[in-house]
Design a protein around this motif. Structure first.
Motif, short mmCIF file in Angstrom:
data_model
loop_
_atom_site.label_atom_id
_atom_site.label_comp_id
_atom_site.label_asym_id
_atom_site.label_seq_id
_atom_site.Cartn_x
_atom_site.Cartn_y
_atom_site.Cartn_z
N ASP A 33 13.12 -28.17 7.94
CA ASP A 33 14.35 -28.78 7.68
C ASP A 33 14.00 -30.06 6.69
OD1 ASP A 33 14.72 -27.20 10.32
OD2 ASP A 33 14.59 -28.59 11.67
N GLU A 34 13.51 -30.42 6.54
CA GLU A 34 13.12 -32.07 5.81
C GLU A 34 13.99 -31.68 4.79
OE1 GLU A 34 10.83 -35.78 4.64
OE2 GLU A 34 9.87 -34.19 6.13
N ALA A 35 12.87 -30.97 3.65
CA ALA A 35 13.24 -30.05 3.23
C ALA A 35 14.84 -29.47 3.08
CB ALA A 35 12.30 -28.63 2.51
N LEU A 36 15.72 -28.96 3.85
CA LEU A 36 16.94 -28.31 3.74
C LEU A 36 18.01 -29.87 3.44
CD1 LEU A 36 16.83 -26.00 6.28
CD2 LEU A 36 17.21 -25.41 3.85
N GLY A 37 17.38 -31.15 4.38
CA GLY A 37 18.68 -31.96 4.12
C GLY A 37 18.35 -32.50 2.69
N GLU A 92 24.65 -32.56 -2.84
CA GLU A 92 24.08 -31.59 -2.27
C GLU A 92 22.93 -31.75 -1.38
OE1 GLU A 92 26.20 -29.82 -0.28
OE2 GLU A 92 28.53 -29.68 -1.67
N SER A 93 23.11 -30.89 -0.66
CA SER A 93 21.28 -30.29 -0.06
C SER A 93 21.03 -29.16 -0.68
CB SER A 93 21.65 -30.66 1.17
OG SER A 93 22.32 -29.19 2.21
N PHE A 94 19.39 -29.09 -0.43
CA PHE A 94 18.83 -28.31 -0.17
C PHE A 94 19.94 -26.99 0.84
CE2 PHE A 94 15.53 -29.29 -3.55
CZ PHE A 94 15.06 -28.36 -4.43
N SER A 96 22.74 -22.10 1.45
CA SER A 96 23.81 -21.16 2.22
C SER A 96 24.83 -20.33 1.61
CB SER A 96 24.00 -22.18 3.32
OG SER A 96 25.08 -20.99 3.99
N ARG A 97 25.07 -21.48 0.31
CA ARG A 97 26.25 -20.78 -0.06
C ARG A 97 26.28 -19.68 -1.35
NH1 ARG A 97 29.05 -26.34 -0.27
NH2 ARG A 97 27.75 -26.60 -1.75
N TRP A 98 24.86 -20.02 -1.86
CA TRP A 98 24.10 -19.27 -2.93
C TRP A 98 23.44 -18.27 -2.36
CZ3 TRP A 98 25.26 -20.15 -7.44
CH2 TRP A 98 24.46 -19.71 -8.47
#
Length: 162
Positions: free
Chosen positions: A118-122, A130-132, A137-139
């Motif tokens: 979760d930390e890496a996603l943020g 933007e966050s990862f 998610s968009r990619w």
């Protein structure tokens, strides 16, 4: 049952690469294509399937590098440049190499996404603001979009399943 954000990204990755549910995943869109079919240009212009796959591999390779903490190097100046290459050949060995590279990148992306916290996603994604998590998610939509294009080109050339 709770679902965390990484689980959702993995489901998206699977659906855009090799799990056919409500959209045609990229692996299915490419299945059985010959080099000649991949190099075929649609009437009236447009990119070949081969060029589209080069484009997908370019951007997915850059995302994979970033997920691994590796600088992907300078970007090409224009998006159009990412479609360059081959496209006009009927070399089966070269096409097989492109497909193998596509599969490798896709599998390594899935592994990298599945290992995120979760930390890496943020964490910030490059210098985009933007966050990862949001970028990934968009990619996923990028691969789905181009898989749809590939299916349309295959329908035009008569090589899509009936």
């Amino acid at each position: 049952m709770s679902v965390n954000p990484v689980d959702l990204l993995v489901v998206q990755k699977d659906n855009t690469w090799d799990v056919e549910e409500w959209i045609v995943p990229l692996s299915t869109a490419l299945e059985g294509l010959t080099a000649e079919q991949a190099a075929w240009a649609p009437p009236g212009g447009g990119n070949t399937i081969w060029q589209t796959v080069n484009h997908i591999n370019y951007y997915n390779g850059r995302i994979l590098s970033r997920l691994r903490g590796i600088n992907p190097g300078p970007a090409l100046e224009k998006n159009e440049d990412t479609f360059a290459g081959t496209g006009g050949t009927s070399d089966e060995a070269a096409w097989a190499d492109v497909l193998a590279e596509t599969k490798r990148i896709q599998q390594e992306l899935r592994e990298a996404i599945a290992s995120l916290t979760d930390e890496a996603l943020g964490a910030p994604y490059a210098n985009t603001g933007e966050s990862f998590g949001r970028e990934l998610s968009r990619w996923m939509l990028h691969d789905a979009y181009h898989a749809g294009q590939i299916v349309l080109i295959r329908r035009q050339q008569g090589s899509w399943r009936s």
